[in-house]
Design a protein around this motif. Structure first.
Motif, short mmCIF file in Angstrom:
data_model
loop_
_atom_site.label_atom_id
_atom_site.label_comp_id
_atom_site.label_asym_id
_atom_site.label_seq_id
_atom_site.Cartn_x
_atom_site.Cartn_y
_atom_site.Cartn_z
N ALA A 78 0.99 -1.13 -0.13
CA ALA A 78 0.10 -0.07 -0.08
C ALA A 78 0.90 1.31 -0.03
O ALA A 78 0.72 2.16 -0.72
CB ALA A 78 -1.00 -0.15 1.33
N ALA A 79 1.95 1.26 0.74
CA ALA A 79 2.80 2.36 0.83
C ALA A 79 3.58 2.61 -0.33
O ALA A 79 3.50 3.75 -0.85
CB ALA A 79 3.72 2.40 1.89
N PHE A 81 2.41 1.52 -3.45
CA PHE A 81 1.38 1.98 -4.30
C PHE A 81 1.02 3.49 -4.27
O PHE A 81 1.09 4.11 -5.47
CB PHE A 81 0.01 1.13 -4.08
CG PHE A 81 -0.89 1.59 -5.06
CD1 PHE A 81 -0.94 0.91 -6.27
CD2 PHE A 81 -2.01 2.34 -4.62
CE1 PHE A 81 -2.05 1.04 -7.38
CE2 PHE A 81 -3.01 2.73 -5.60
CZ PHE A 81 -2.98 2.07 -7.06
N VAL A 82 1.18 4.01 -3.12
CA VAL A 82 0.77 5.51 -3.28
C VAL A 82 2.14 6.25 -3.62
O VAL A 82 1.97 7.25 -4.10
CB VAL A 82 0.41 5.73 -1.36
CG1 VAL A 82 0.48 7.52 -1.21
CG2 VAL A 82 -0.81 5.22 -0.94
N SER A 84 4.14 5.21 -5.65
CA SER A 84 4.17 5.36 -7.21
C SER A 84 3.11 6.22 -8.00
O SER A 84 3.53 6.75 -8.75
CB SER A 84 3.62 3.84 -7.82
OG SER A 84 4.75 2.96 -7.10
N GLY A 85 2.18 6.27 -7.27
CA GLY A 85 1.13 7.27 -7.62
C GLY A 85 1.18 8.80 -7.35
O GLY A 85 1.13 9.46 -8.43
N LEU A 86 2.17 9.07 -6.34
CA LEU A 86 2.82 10.36 -6.30
C LEU A 86 3.71 10.67 -7.23
O LEU A 86 3.54 11.59 -7.84
CB LEU A 86 3.36 10.32 -4.75
CG LEU A 86 3.57 11.71 -4.18
CD1 LEU A 86 2.31 12.65 -4.20
CD2 LEU A 86 3.83 11.59 -2.76
N THR A 89 2.12 11.54 -10.28
CA THR A 89 1.43 12.78 -10.49
C THR A 89 2.35 13.76 -10.70
O THR A 89 2.12 14.59 -11.49
CB THR A 89 0.54 13.05 -9.01
OG1 THR A 89 -0.19 11.96 -8.77
CG2 THR A 89 0.16 14.38 -8.95
N LEU A 116 5.60 13.41 2.53
CA LEU A 116 4.75 12.32 2.45
C LEU A 116 5.68 11.19 1.97
O LEU A 116 5.56 9.91 2.55
CB LEU A 116 3.38 12.21 1.70
CG LEU A 116 2.71 11.18 1.29
CD1 LEU A 116 2.07 10.80 2.95
CD2 LEU A 116 1.64 11.36 0.46
N SER A 117 6.29 11.50 1.17
CA SER A 117 7.39 10.21 0.57
C SER A 117 8.56 9.69 1.56
O SER A 117 8.46 8.58 1.86
CB SER A 117 8.14 10.66 -0.73
OG SER A 117 9.01 11.50 -0.47
N LEU A 120 6.19 7.52 3.98
CA LEU A 120 5.84 6.15 3.17
C LEU A 120 7.07 5.31 3.00
O LEU A 120 7.01 4.10 3.34
CB LEU A 120 5.08 6.39 1.99
CG LEU A 120 4.01 7.14 1.92
CD1 LEU A 120 3.42 7.57 0.77
CD2 LEU A 120 2.71 6.21 2.65
#
Length: 133
Positions: A78-79, A81-82, A84-86, A89, A116-117, A120
């Motif tokens: 999950a971390a 995945f977020v 990767s999305g960040l 973006t 945030l990175s 995570l």
């Protein structure tokens, strides 16, 4: 032996990906067209392939380890995945800014993305090293 080689390549890909991610985010704090073009080319040629390797090698390692039933792995996934999305973006905003020749709004996401990175990445490392759950 194959497991250790795969694990080493996975770690190397993580380092390359996160370094490129951080460079992109920091670069967005002081955007200039030539600077952004360089970062975008690096992102496409180095950082994105490293991200693909992170996912492929990480999933192979999880399969070989039989960890898909482990809670710690799902928290780590999950971390990642977020993250990767960040990264996607930031990369997408950079691409659009270069296409539209407008770098005005790039800074708004860079600082939160860096903070945030870090959280995570720390969570992912904690999950792998402690197998906490």
């Amino acid at each position: 032996m194959l497991y250790l080689l795969t694990k080493s390549l996975h770690i190397l890909a993580v380092i390359i990906w996160l370094s490129g991610f951080a460079a992109l985010a920091i670069g967005l704090l002081t955007p200039g067209k030539a600077h952004l073009e360089l970062l975008h080319r690096w992102d496409k040629r180095v950082t994105n392939p490293a991200l693909a390797l992170v996912w492929v090698l990480g999933l192979i390692l999880a399969y070989w380890g039989g960890w898909f039933g482990a809670t710690w792995l799902w928290i780590k996934l999950a971390a990642v995945f977020v993250l990767s999305g960040l990264h996607g973006t930031l990369s997408g905003r950079t691409r659009r800014a270069l296409k539209n020749d407008s770098t005005d709004q790039l800074q708004s996401l860079a600082k939160p993305a860096l903070g945030l990175s870090l959280l995570l990445v720390a969570l992912a490392i904690l999950m792998v090293e402690t197998k906490f759950y």
